[in-house]
Design a protein around this motif. Structure first.
Motif, PDB file in Angstrom:
ATOM      1  N   PRO A  39      36.568  44.148  39.199  1.00  0.00           N
ATOM      2  CA  PRO A  39      37.044  43.733  40.298  1.00  0.00           C
ATOM      3  C   PRO A  39      36.429  43.915  41.537  1.00  0.00           C
ATOM      4  O   PRO A  39      35.728  45.086  41.551  1.00  0.00           O
ATOM      5  N   ARG A  40      36.254  43.154  42.642  1.00  0.00           N
ATOM      6  CA  ARG A  40      35.553  43.411  43.864  1.00  0.00           C
ATOM      7  C   ARG A  40      36.779  44.151  44.890  1.00  0.00           C
ATOM      8  O   ARG A  40      37.721  43.280  45.175  1.00  0.00           O
ATOM      9  N   LEU A  41      36.322  45.303  45.323  1.00  0.00           N
ATOM     10  CA  LEU A  41      37.141  45.860  46.204  1.00  0.00           C
ATOM     11  C   LEU A  41      36.644  45.751  47.635  1.00  0.00           C
ATOM     12  O   LEU A  41      35.674  46.191  47.689  1.00  0.00           O
ATOM     13  N   THR A  42      37.554  45.358  48.600  1.00  0.00           N
ATOM     14  CA  THR A  42      37.086  44.868  49.622  1.00  0.00           C
ATOM     15  C   THR A  42      38.248  45.179  50.887  1.00  0.00           C
ATOM     16  O   THR A  42      39.142  44.440  50.750  1.00  0.00           O
ATOM     17  N   GLY A  43      37.951  45.990  51.863  1.00  0.00           N
ATOM     18  CA  GLY A  43      39.236  46.386  52.660  1.00  0.00           C
ATOM     19  C   GLY A  43      40.494  46.739  51.794  1.00  0.00           C
ATOM     20  O   GLY A  43      40.062  47.779  51.204  1.00  0.00           O
ATOM     21  N   GLU A  44      41.537  46.314  51.979  1.00  0.00           N
ATOM     22  CA  GLU A  44      42.558  46.539  51.100  1.00  0.00           C
ATOM     23  C   GLU A  44      42.726  45.786  50.053  1.00  0.00           C
ATOM     24  O   GLU A  44      43.714  45.918  49.102  1.00  0.00           O
ATOM     25  N   LEU A  45      41.983  45.040  49.849  1.00  0.00           N
ATOM     26  CA  LEU A  45      42.056  43.667  48.769  1.00  0.00           C
ATOM     27  C   LEU A  45      41.295  44.428  47.509  1.00  0.00           C
ATOM     28  O   LEU A  45      40.364  44.903  47.534  1.00  0.00           O
ATOM     29  N   GLU A  46      41.931  43.773  46.324  1.00  0.00           N
ATOM     30  CA  GLU A  46      41.032  43.884  45.224  1.00  0.00           C
ATOM     31  C   GLU A  46      41.013  42.348  44.528  1.00  0.00           C
ATOM     32  O   GLU A  46      42.343  41.760  44.288  1.00  0.00           O
ATOM     33  N   ILE A  47      39.918  41.704  44.410  1.00  0.00           N
ATOM     34  CA  ILE A  47      39.795  40.464  44.006  1.00  0.00           C
ATOM     35  C   ILE A  47      39.272  40.586  42.618  1.00  0.00           C
ATOM     36  O   ILE A  47      38.173  41.188  42.023  1.00  0.00           O
ATOM     37  N   ARG A  48      40.326  39.933  41.663  1.00  0.00           N
ATOM     38  CA  ARG A  48      39.936  39.993  40.198  1.00  0.00           C
ATOM     39  C   ARG A  48      39.732  38.564  39.834  1.00  0.00           C
ATOM     40  O   ARG A  48      40.341  37.525  39.667  1.00  0.00           O
ATOM     41  N   GLY A  49      38.544  38.416  39.169  1.00  0.00           N
ATOM     42  CA  GLY A  49      38.066  37.280  38.631  1.00  0.00           C
ATOM     43  C   GLY A  49      38.889  36.908  37.236  1.00  0.00           C
ATOM     44  O   GLY A  49      38.907  35.808  37.002  1.00  0.00           O
ATOM     45  N   ASP A  50      39.103  37.916  36.579  1.00  0.00           N
ATOM     46  CA  ASP A  50      39.791  37.723  35.180  1.00  0.00           C
ATOM     47  C   ASP A  50      41.324  37.247  35.230  1.00  0.00           C
ATOM     48  O   ASP A  50      41.876  36.750  34.523  1.00  0.00           O
ATOM     49  N   GLN A  51      41.717  37.395  36.702  1.00  0.00           N
ATOM     50  CA  GLN A  51      43.298  36.774  37.167  1.00  0.00           C
ATOM     51  C   GLN A  51      43.275  35.565  37.831  1.00  0.00           C
ATOM     52  O   GLN A  51      44.256  35.314  38.248  1.00  0.00           O
ATOM     53  N   PHE A  52      41.916  35.283  38.485  1.00  0.00           N
ATOM     54  CA  PHE A  52      41.852  34.343  39.475  1.00  0.00           C
ATOM     55  C   PHE A  52      42.964  34.802  40.733  1.00  0.00           C
ATOM     56  O   PHE A  52      43.681  33.815  41.242  1.00  0.00           O
ATOM     57  N   GLN A  53      42.818  36.016  41.002  1.00  0.00           N
ATOM     58  CA  GLN A  53      44.002  36.360  41.926  1.00  0.00           C
ATOM     59  C   GLN A  53      43.317  37.413  42.980  1.00  0.00           C
ATOM     60  O   GLN A  53      42.478  38.175  42.331  1.00  0.00           O
ATOM     61  N   ALA A  54      43.884  37.778  43.998  1.00  0.00           N
ATOM     62  CA  ALA A  54      43.720  38.888  44.876  1.00  0.00           C
ATOM     63  C   ALA A  54      44.767  39.595  44.911  1.00  0.00           C
ATOM     64  O   ALA A  54      45.996  38.956  45.064  1.00  0.00           O
ATOM     65  N   ALA A 113      47.567  46.575  47.551  1.00  0.00           N
ATOM     66  CA  ALA A 113      48.450  47.538  47.079  1.00  0.00           C
ATOM     67  C   ALA A 113      49.043  47.187  45.797  1.00  0.00           C
ATOM     68  O   ALA A 113      50.062  47.329  45.444  1.00  0.00           O
ATOM     69  N   GLY A 114      48.438  46.524  44.879  1.00  0.00           N
ATOM     70  CA  GLY A 114      48.996  45.840  43.565  1.00  0.00           C
ATOM     71  C   GLY A 114      49.752  44.977  43.618  1.00  0.00           C
ATOM     72  O   GLY A 114      50.253  44.598  42.664  1.00  0.00           O
ATOM     73  N   VAL A 115      49.995  44.210  44.765  1.00  0.00           N
ATOM     74  CA  VAL A 115      50.785  43.050  45.091  1.00  0.00           C
ATOM     75  C   VAL A 115      49.985  41.860  45.087  1.00  0.00           C
ATOM     76  O   VAL A 115      49.010  41.824  45.975  1.00  0.00           O
ATOM     77  N   SER A 116      50.411  40.819  44.364  1.00  0.00           N
ATOM     78  CA  SER A 116      49.564  39.552  44.343  1.00  0.00           C
ATOM     79  C   SER A 116      49.571  38.904  45.538  1.00  0.00           C
ATOM     80  O   SER A 116      50.839  38.844  46.406  1.00  0.00           O
ATOM     81  N   ALA A 117      48.546  38.086  46.112  1.00  0.00           N
ATOM     82  CA  ALA A 117      48.339  37.350  47.380  1.00  0.00           C
ATOM     83  C   ALA A 117      49.100  36.003  47.038  1.00  0.00           C
ATOM     84  O   ALA A 117      49.147  35.311  47.922  1.00  0.00           O
ATOM     85  N   GLU A 118      49.209  35.605  45.763  1.00  0.00           N
ATOM     86  CA  GLU A 118      49.534  34.398  45.261  1.00  0.00           C
ATOM     87  C   GLU A 118      48.834  33.214  45.796  1.00  0.00           C
ATOM     88  O   GLU A 118      49.282  32.290  46.231  1.00  0.00           O
ATOM     89  N   LEU A 119      47.628  33.622  45.417  1.00  0.00           N
ATOM     90  CA  LEU A 119      46.452  32.453  45.697  1.00  0.00           C
ATOM     91  C   LEU A 119      46.608  31.420  44.756  1.00  0.00           C
ATOM     92  O   LEU A 119      46.818  31.583  43.346  1.00  0.00           O
ATOM     93  N   THR A 120      46.231  30.030  45.212  1.00  0.00           N
ATOM     94  CA  THR A 120      46.331  29.099  44.135  1.00  0.00           C
ATOM     95  C   THR A 120      44.848  29.092  43.702  1.00  0.00           C
ATOM     96  O   THR A 120      44.036  29.939  44.193  1.00  0.00           O
ATOM     97  N   LYS A 121      44.629  28.340  42.753  1.00  0.00           N
ATOM     98  CA  LYS A 121      43.239  27.928  41.926  1.00  0.00           C
ATOM     99  C   LYS A 121      42.123  27.946  43.044  1.00  0.00           C
ATOM    100  O   LYS A 121      41.146  28.688  43.189  1.00  0.00           O
TER     101      LYS A 121
END
Length: 296
Positions: free
Chosen positions: A154-169, A172-180
């Motif tokens: 996972p890429r950690l940047t600012g307060e975000l954790e960007i996870r390619g395995d889940q296609f999501q950011a 604090a453990g809460v999904s940003a609910e990004l679309t594909k």
């Protein structure tokens, strides 16, 4: 529900598109009711060694997940009034799935809307089955190029954790609910590590083809992505506009914000002024999007 499957030993390279670089059997679902089209397409799939699931109507997304598909071909005309909602739901829930809309006559506005909601390609009927298969293969190739990224940490940047395995950011453990598409956008920007990406480059790498003159898709998706990031991580700004050029990803606490570097020389704006400008820009974008939606 009608199903057609072929022998799994054959690969895509044995099919009509002999120059293809896709070297594995593809499992494809087709939501369509055109018996003649399905018959011809099924024969082509069989010769190519593809596994086909033919569906006469939309099925729950959970059923599509269980099929473990590489691609979905769908005629939006048979989806009824919920076509756009269904398309967006599938694209959001199955970010690794290639989606190709294959339907009859449509307007430019409809095609643009479908692509923005998550379709990877749009083919108009009547079409040659070999062309449709080539487009499916192209989508599969793009998906395979993304697969190695999913194995990265996972890429950690600012307060975000960007996870390619889940296609999501996550913040604090809460999904940003990004679309594909939104995930593909933030993943591309974050991977640039502070480099400014031009709009044309972003469009080419995320959408997969050249950007048409006057197309505002990048700006619309950046605005939507910013709104979700602001909600998930309100104390940080991540995406910075370089006016007349494109966008740069660099996490900065809101209190540390200064004027964008491309702005003409002058007074440095306060954080409050920057936020007010972003709100005004968002309102203008909403107005333009609403006007566009009325045409769809």
């Amino acid at each position: 529900m009608q199903e057609h499957q072929s022998a799994p030993a054959t690969t895509v390279a044995d099919g009509p598109a002999s120059g293809s670089t896709v070297s594995r059997t593809l499992r494809v679902a087709v939501i369509d009711t055109d018996s003649g089209f399905l018959h011809v397409l099924g024969k082509r799939f069989e010769r190519a060694g593809w596994q086909q699931r033919t569906l006469a109507s939309p099925v729950p997304v959970e059923d599509l997940v269980a099929m473990r598909l590489a691609a979905l071909v769908v005629d939006v005309a048979i989806l009824g009034p919920q076509a756009w909602e269904y398309l967006e739901k599938v694209a959001t829930r199955m970010p690794g799935l290639g989606i190709i809309v294959c339907t009859g006559q449509s307007s430019v506005a409809q095609r643009v809307r479908g692509l923005r909601l998550g379709a990877d390609d749009w083919v108009s009927k009547p079409c040659h089955p070999d062309e449709l298969m080539a487009r499916i293969e192209a989508v599969a190739r793009r998906r395979r190029r993304v697969e190695p990224q999913q194995e990265q940490r996972p890429r950690l940047t600012g307060e975000l954790e960007i996870r390619g395995d889940q296609f999501q950011a996550f913040a604090a453990g809460v999904s940003a609910e990004l679309t594909k598409r939104e995930f593909e956008l933030i993943d591309l920007l974050a991977a640039a590590e502070g480099r400014v990406l031009e709009r044309e480059e972003i469009y080419q790498r995320v959408w997969g083809y050249a950007m048409a003159r006057g197309d505002r898709s990048v700006d619309v998706f950046v605005r939507k992505l910013r709104q979700k990031l602001d909600k998930a991580s309100p104390g940080w700004r991540y995406i910075h506009t370089h006016f007349g050029v494109g966008y740069r990803f660099a996490p900065e606490p809101v209190g540390d914000l200064v004027a964008e570097p491309e702005r003409p020389a002058g007074r440095v704006r306060t954080p409050e002024e920057l936020l007010a400008e972003d709100r005004a820009s968002a309102l203008r974008g909403d107005a333009l999007e609403a006007a566009f939606a009325e045409r769809v």
